[in-house]
Design an enzyme around this catalytic site. Structure first.
Site, PDB file in Angstrom:
ATOM      1  N   SER A  96       0.825  -1.200   0.000  1.00  0.00           N
ATOM      2  CA  SER A  96       0.000   0.000   0.000  1.00  0.00           C
ATOM      3  C   SER A  96       0.862   1.254   0.000  1.00  0.00           C
ATOM      4  CB  SER A  96      -0.893   0.021   1.236  1.00  0.00           C
ATOM      5  OG  SER A  96      -0.056   0.152   2.375  1.00  0.00           O
ATOM      6  N   LYS A  97       0.214   2.327  -0.379  1.00  0.00           N
ATOM      7  CA  LYS A  97       0.845   3.635  -0.467  1.00  0.00           C
ATOM      8  C   LYS A  97       1.393   4.084   0.882  1.00  0.00           C
ATOM      9  CE  LYS A  97      -0.954   6.945  -3.757  1.00  0.00           C
ATOM     10  NZ  LYS A  97      -2.114   7.711  -4.110  1.00  0.00           N
ATOM     11  N   ARG A  98       0.692   3.660   1.942  1.00  0.00           N
ATOM     12  CA  ARG A  98       1.075   4.141   3.271  1.00  0.00           C
ATOM     13  C   ARG A  98       2.520   3.778   3.624  1.00  0.00           C
ATOM     14  NH1 ARG A  98      -2.458   1.395   6.409  1.00  0.00           N
ATOM     15  NH2 ARG A  98      -3.794   1.207   4.611  1.00  0.00           N
TER      16      ARG A  98
END
Ligand code: GLU
Length: 486
Positions: free
Chosen positions: A255-257
């Site tokens: 994920s982007k996080r």
């Protein structure tokens, strides 16, 4: 001659390109090329609300940069291939034709339920803890009634057979069974006349003669629906291969996080296309030796779906850095290295080096870079005026306290002054002679001269400074250091 193997990459133009999509594109590309087949690009743009302008141009540009241009499909020069159009939004008539066929054969039915009714139904089902499914109200409409209301706003749904086992035969995962009860009567055609992903995907894979559908594991349940569609249309199913998920280091879904996931971000950050491809190829696949560095041609030669693993693949950012470093330091040509590093150099640096001098500096720094952008840290030493050197660090102070420094710096100044021309070879000769005649060696020679010339404990081979700076500049640096001695 090309074989009948046809694989496809079918992205939706919804913005940036996820690295997971590039991995999917790459595996399709490798599989097609390995089997002398055709690699097709199809743009799945039926969800007009999610469409982002410029995505397709960006996609084509990135795929070209990554050397993954398709054999058929949209390209910067227009669409090529015998199975077009390759944009689903240009194929609406085709979907209409097959949807009518399905309605006729009762494999699909029109649904006139209002969105209010569907919402209410969903709320009630959720409140009772039931899965949210269409209750099939419109399935009981007679074909005559359905036909007579064809001008009213409606969707078309798949008539999912009752109590059937759906078998997905997957090259990577083996046989997987689904129960038809688990599957909702999918909308195939929306009220705006656009098909949904499931319907368009199946119609196009069939019409485009796709032999192998290779896509991420997250599409597995969709595949069960697709198998029903192939059966309903009496079409042969293609072969399926579902690729393992990409994971963050903590094994959650990538994920982007936890960092960049858009391939554009990696390219903009200075990662090399060939390193990215090599890295992505190994996310879920490995060759039959422990080889880790592969050219695209080697990947094509060795690729097989049988060697793709079932379990998720961790997107190990440190490994990507390592691999990029290998390419930058050892694999790409000197010419390409210089090209990418010149591009990565921050334009805000205030310097008056010529192109040839910059080339020399960059080559001297080659062994130090993992990413082209790292040049900006290493280049700092070449543009910081010596007056700004900071000698306050403990390590540096320790070096500055070495007793022989005063003599060493004076010797350097004299020798450099006497030298006819100054370059790295002369500088090294000077160092050697000081070492020999004055017995100044090791840290007292190498670290002291480094600290004097660069104000730092680490950096490039010092000879490079003699190559790109004037005699006066080097002398001034030694003089400055001498004045700063404790
Ligand atoms: N359009 C789908 C996507 O965005 C394609 C999935 C598939 O390959 O069938 O990934």
């Amino acid at each position: 001659m090309t074989s009948s193997i046809r694989a496809r990459f079918a992205p939706s133009p919804t913005g940036y390109i996820h690295v997971g999509s590039v991995r999917t594109a790459l595996y399709n590309y490798l599989f097609a090329k390995k089997n002398k087949g055709t690699y097709v690009l199809r743009v799945e743009d039926t969800d007009q609300t999610r469409k982002v302008d410029g995505s397709i141009e960006n996609l084509l540009d990135v795929m070209n940069k990554l050397s993954l241009a398709s054999d058929e499909g949209p390209s910067a020069q227009g669409q090529t291939g015998d199975f077009g159009p390759y944009y689903q939004s240009e194929r609406l008539d085709l979907y209409q034709k097959y949807i009518e066929q399905m309605i006729e054969s009762k494999k699909a039915y029109r649904c006139f339920c209002s969105s209010e009714r569907l919402d209410e139904m969903r709320i009630n089902q959720t409140a009772k803890g039931l899965p949210t499914r269409y209750d099939r109200k419109c399935l009981s409409l007679s074909i005559e009634e359905s036909n007579s209301r064809a001008n009213e706003s409606h969707v078309v749904r798949l008539n999912v057979p009752v109590n059937e086992t759906i078998l997905v035969d997957d090259i990577i995962r083996g046989k997987i069974q689904f129960k038809s009860e688990e599957i909702d009567d999918q909308v195939l055609l929306k009220s705006d006349g656009f098909p949904t992903y499931h319907f368009a995907n199946v119609v196009d894979d069939h019409l485009m003669k796709i032999s192998h559908v290779i896509r991420g594991e997250e599409w597995l349940l969709s595949t069960a629906k697709h198998v029903l569609l192939y059966q309903a249309l009496s079409w042969e199913t293609p072969k399926f291969a579902h690729l393992p998920l990409l994971l963050n280091a903590d094994k959650s879904k990538l994920s982007k996080r936890q960092g960049d996931v858009a391939v554009e971000d990696f390219l903009n950050a200075g990662y090399l296309e060939e390193a990215l491809i090599n890295f992505l190829a190994l996310l879920g696949w490995h060759g039959n030796t422990d080889q880790e560095i592969f050219t695209l041609d080697e990947l094509i030669e060795q690729f097989s779906l049988e060697r793709v693993s079932k379990s998720g693949a961790v997107f190990d950012r440190e490994k990507l850095d390592w691999m990029n470093g290998q390419y930058l330091k050892n694999i790409i040509s000197e010419e390409r290295y210089l090209e990418v590093v010149h591009k990565a150099l921050d334009s805000s640096f205030d310097h008056s080096f010529t192109k040839a001098q910059l080339d020399k500096i960059f080559l001297a720094l080659r062994s130090k870079l993992d990413k082209a952008k790292d040049i900006n840290d290493h280049f700092q030493v070449f543009v910081t005026p010596f007056a700004e050197f900071d000698y306050s660090g403990t390590d540096i102070q320790e070096v500055m306290a070495i007793e022989s420094n005063e003599l060493l710096f004076s010797l350097f100044m004299d020798e450099i002054d006497d030298a006819e021309t100054l370059d790295s070879a002369t500088f090294k000769k000077i160092m050697k002679s000081i070492q020999k005649e004055h017995k100044i060696k090791g840290k007292a020679l190498f670290m002291s001269s480094r600290v004097a010339l660069t104000g730092q404990m680490h950096g490039p081979d010092l000879g490079i400074l003699a190559d790109v700076f004037t005699k006066e500049e080097l002398i001034a640096r030694f003089d400055n250091a001498k004045l700063k001695l404790p």
